[in-house]
Design a protein around this motif. Structure first.
Motif, mmCIF file in Angstrom:
data_model
loop_
_atom_site.group_PDB
_atom_site.id
_atom_site.type_symbol
_atom_site.label_atom_id
_atom_site.label_comp_id
_atom_site.label_asym_id
_atom_site.label_seq_id
_atom_site.Cartn_x
_atom_site.Cartn_y
_atom_site.Cartn_z
ATOM 1 N N PHE A 1 8.683 4.691 3.881
ATOM 2 C CA PHE A 1 7.660 4.562 2.796
ATOM 3 C C PHE A 1 6.610 5.736 2.633
ATOM 4 N N ASP A 2 6.878 6.776 3.355
ATOM 5 C CA ASP A 2 6.094 7.981 3.304
ATOM 6 C C ASP A 2 6.282 8.778 1.930
ATOM 7 N N THR A 3 7.371 8.518 1.412
ATOM 8 C CA THR A 3 7.962 9.230 0.149
ATOM 9 C C THR A 3 7.645 8.404 -1.010
ATOM 10 N N VAL A 4 7.110 7.245 -0.744
ATOM 11 C CA VAL A 4 6.893 6.225 -2.035
ATOM 12 C C VAL A 4 5.322 6.327 -2.124
ATOM 13 N N PRO A 5 4.673 6.177 -3.447
ATOM 14 C CA PRO A 5 3.491 6.340 -3.859
ATOM 15 C C PRO A 5 3.024 4.937 -3.272
ATOM 16 N N GLY A 6 1.769 5.039 -2.711
ATOM 17 C CA GLY A 6 1.179 3.709 -2.258
ATOM 18 C C GLY A 6 0.690 4.041 -0.626
ATOM 19 N N TYR A 7 0.264 2.851 -0.085
ATOM 20 C CA TYR A 7 -0.092 2.915 1.282
ATOM 21 C C TYR A 7 0.762 2.406 2.313
ATOM 22 N N GLY A 8 2.081 1.775 1.706
ATOM 23 C CA GLY A 8 3.006 1.265 2.544
ATOM 24 C C GLY A 8 2.613 -0.382 2.902
ATOM 25 N N PRO A 9 3.352 -0.993 3.658
ATOM 26 C CA PRO A 9 3.115 -2.342 3.938
ATOM 27 C C PRO A 9 2.213 -2.512 5.085
ATOM 28 N N GLY A 10 1.298 -3.506 4.846
ATOM 29 C CA GLY A 10 0.400 -3.845 5.776
ATOM 30 C C GLY A 10 -1.113 -4.092 4.975
ATOM 31 N N ALA A 11 -2.241 -4.132 5.347
ATOM 32 C CA ALA A 11 -3.472 -4.762 4.973
ATOM 33 C C ALA A 11 -3.755 -3.982 3.539
ATOM 34 N N SER A 12 -3.413 -2.686 3.410
ATOM 35 C CA SER A 12 -3.877 -1.920 2.216
ATOM 36 C C SER A 12 -2.641 -2.011 1.074
ATOM 37 N N LEU A 13 -1.633 -2.873 1.428
ATOM 38 C CA LEU A 13 -0.564 -2.660 0.435
ATOM 39 C C LEU A 13 -0.823 -3.004 -1.103
ATOM 40 N N ASP A 14 -1.907 -3.860 -1.381
ATOM 41 C CA ASP A 14 -2.091 -4.266 -2.599
ATOM 42 C C ASP A 14 -3.074 -3.228 -3.386
ATOM 43 N N ASP A 15 -3.708 -2.167 -2.592
ATOM 44 C CA ASP A 15 -4.558 -1.353 -3.010
ATOM 45 C C ASP A 15 -3.890 -0.145 -3.808
ATOM 46 N N VAL A 16 -4.639 0.510 -4.903
ATOM 47 C CA VAL A 16 -3.876 1.451 -5.670
ATOM 48 C C VAL A 16 -4.177 2.910 -4.720
ATOM 49 N N ALA A 17 -3.236 3.505 -4.651
ATOM 50 C CA ALA A 17 -3.517 4.817 -3.666
ATOM 51 C C ALA A 17 -3.417 5.881 -5.147
ATOM 52 N N PRO A 18 -4.411 6.800 -5.014
ATOM 53 C CA PRO A 18 -4.465 7.772 -5.976
ATOM 54 C C PRO A 18 -3.261 8.772 -6.108
ATOM 55 N N PRO A 19 -2.962 9.393 -7.226
ATOM 56 C CA PRO A 19 -1.671 10.417 -7.191
ATOM 57 C C PRO A 19 -2.019 11.591 -6.138
ATOM 58 N N SER A 20 -3.106 11.856 -5.810
ATOM 59 C CA SER A 20 -3.517 13.033 -4.936
ATOM 60 C C SER A 20 -3.410 12.814 -3.469
ATOM 61 N N ALA A 21 -3.006 11.136 -3.187
ATOM 62 C CA ALA A 21 -2.897 10.939 -1.867
ATOM 63 C C ALA A 21 -1.740 12.082 -1.238
ATOM 64 N N PRO A 22 -2.000 12.546 0.114
ATOM 65 C CA PRO A 22 -0.811 13.214 0.724
ATOM 66 C C PRO A 22 0.485 12.404 0.925
ATOM 67 N N ARG A 23 1.480 13.134 0.836
ATOM 68 C CA ARG A 23 2.672 12.659 1.138
ATOM 69 C C ARG A 23 3.132 13.355 2.445
ATOM 70 N N GLN A 24 4.061 12.614 3.072
ATOM 71 C CA GLN A 24 4.715 13.270 4.381
ATOM 72 C C GLN A 24 6.022 13.485 4.153
ATOM 73 N N GLY A 25 6.545 14.940 4.582
ATOM 74 C CA GLY A 25 7.922 15.195 4.255
ATOM 75 C C GLY A 25 8.658 14.595 5.174
ATOM 76 N N ALA A 26 10.136 14.693 4.956
ATOM 77 C CA ALA A 26 10.937 13.874 5.825
ATOM 78 C C ALA A 26 11.061 14.327 7.184
ATOM 79 N N LEU A 27 11.002 13.153 8.116
ATOM 80 C CA LEU A 27 10.956 13.309 9.592
ATOM 81 C C LEU A 27 12.429 13.455 10.255
ATOM 82 N N PRO A 28 12.692 14.547 10.710
ATOM 83 C CA PRO A 28 14.092 14.737 11.256
ATOM 84 C C PRO A 28 14.658 13.885 11.776
ATOM 85 N N ALA A 29 15.928 13.415 11.517
ATOM 86 C CA ALA A 29 16.585 12.480 11.917
ATOM 87 C C ALA A 29 16.746 11.855 13.457
ATOM 88 N N GLU A 30 16.664 12.896 14.259
ATOM 89 C CA GLU A 30 16.467 12.656 15.749
ATOM 90 C C GLU A 30 15.379 11.845 15.934
#
Length: 421
Positions: A27-56
């Motif tokens: 979910f880190d590359t998808v706009p929004g907060y991801g699943p859980g209690a904040s799922l229905d809230d609107v995340a601002p476009p400026s919200a930080p994104r997490q880069g890809a976590l290495p496969a290992e």
């Protein structure tokens, strides 16, 4: 007691969304907060994104991640300190040097001046605060940059600056005969660093759920009114406790002129409450308390002050996460507790104090969406990068913002929470 993570994986239909069973990196590359209690809230476009976590790290088993974290901690020794919030999953908490609420962790960050890195297992605004308070040269690391806060995002600097301009136009800037200015800004810890800096510049202060009462008293000594953001419920519940009538606590909706109130309502106001809330604590209801009392006669109901006022009024007690922890720890006889706060903390209390019956008021497993993003895979990654001499996911507050924010934060740290029996 089984960890929340395992409960989610074992019975995803018993959670607020079955997507919780997936890894946060989905979910880190998808706009929004991801699943859980904040799922229905609107995340601002400026919200930080997490880069890809290495496969290992994504493919590693829980046991392997645990072993890698332990090995990295041993290699780093005192060069690194790990801070963990009460709402973190158990798989993270077990690696924390300090466990606490936002007030306690803000203090803890100042007790490790010799550590080269502070790894903050919390959310973004907490890492910002640690960076503001850190010693020169210390790196503050957030294992997952996408761990934000939907409440914090409900108040942004542009909206607050606009609100302040409207209030100054209405109230003026001259103090009264007692030297109190027309309005004092108070921001909850759950806010961005630029809002803390705003308070620092305008004679205001930061508060936490632990010291909100002390902070409001501080503000009323210096101002005729308080602009409290972003959490309306903490502001309302705390001001009510201090005797402020509800009719003197109008809501400020940043999307409406004068926040949606009349000039007279604002002139009569003592506390202006920003239109923000916590999605976790908004889930708790009076009906849940009624059901808990029916099913468990004599139950002791404790809720967090971020809950809506009717829920706080219906409970036996309301207090910060640390207050809740101390209430359970201090119970000398076997007691049944119904607790209204984040599920990870409630489950941990139930496991630590088996002599009590402890359960969450909300029967649906629904963790804080953003806290849940701090997964052992991310913690292992940032720690092993430190072992290799690389700093990743560093959170740095610009110097000009940090200077003003530190003023407001130091006022907060001096406003000690009231000791309650």
């Amino acid at each position: 007691m089984t960890s929340v993570n395992l409960l989610v994986q074992a019975a995803p239909t018993a959670t607020c969304t079955p997507d919780l069973a997936q890894g946060p990196w989905d979910f880190d590359t998808v706009p929004g907060y991801g699943p859980g209690a904040s799922l229905d809230d609107v995340a601002p476009p400026s919200a930080p994104r997490q880069g890809a976590l290495p496969a290992e790290y994504r493919k590693a088993s829980d046991d392997e991640l645990h072993a890698r974290i332990v090995a990295a901690r041993e290699a780093l020794g005192s060069r690194v300190v790990v801070l963990g919030h009460f709402y973190q999953r158990d798989e993270i908490v077990q690696h924390a040097d300090f466990l606490g609420d936002s007030f306690q962790l803000a203090n803890a960050a100042q007790t490790v001046p010799d550590a080269e890195a502070i790894v903050f297992c919390g959310v973004h605004f907490m890492a910002e605060t640690a960076d503001v308070l850190a010693k020169p040269g210390q790196a503050v690391i957030l294992p997952n940059l996408a761990a934000g806060c939907s409440m914090a995002d409900m108040a942004d600097i542009d909206s607050v600056e606009e609100a302040w301009a409207q209030l100054e136009a209405l109230y003026g800037t001259e103090p009264d005969a007692g030297g109190r200015v027309p309005v004092i800004p108070v921001t909850y810890m759950n806010s961005a660093a630029d809002l803390k800096a705003f308070c620092g510049r305008h004679g205001g202060i930061v508060c936490t759920s632990s010291n909100a009462e002390t902070v409001l008293e501080w503000a009323f000594e210096r101002g005729q009114r308080v602009l409290f953001f972003p959490d309306q419920h903490l502001g309302r519940n705390t001001a009510k406790k201090l005797g402020v009538p509800l009719e003197q606590m109008p809501m400020w909706n940043p999307r409406k002129p004068l926040g949606g109130s009349s000039e007279q309502e604002l002139l009569d106001a003592k506390v202006l409450l920003w239109h923000g809330f916590c999605s976790v604590h908004k889930r708790f209801t009076v009906d849940q308390i009624t059901q808990a009392r029916a099913e468990h006669p004599g139950v002791r109901v404790i809720v967090h002050p971020e809950c809506p006022m009717p829920v706080v009024d219906a409970a036996d007690e309301a207090g910060s996460t640390d207050y809740i922890r101390r209430a359970v720890a201090g119970a000398t006889e076997p007691t049944t507790f119904a607790i209204g706060t984040e599920i990870n903390m409630v489950n941990r209390l139930a496991a630590e104090y088996p002599q009590h019956t402890i359960f969450c008021l909300d029967p649906v497993v629904c963790p804080c969406s953003t806290m849940y993003r701090i997964h052992p895979g991310y913690l292992a990654w940032v720690l092993e990068e430190l072992v290799a001499g690389r700093v990743v996911n560093q959170v740095s507050v610009p110097a000009d913002i940090a200077a003003d924010a530190k003023v407001a934060l130091e006022r907060m740290l001096a406003a000690k929470p009231k000791v309650r029996a």
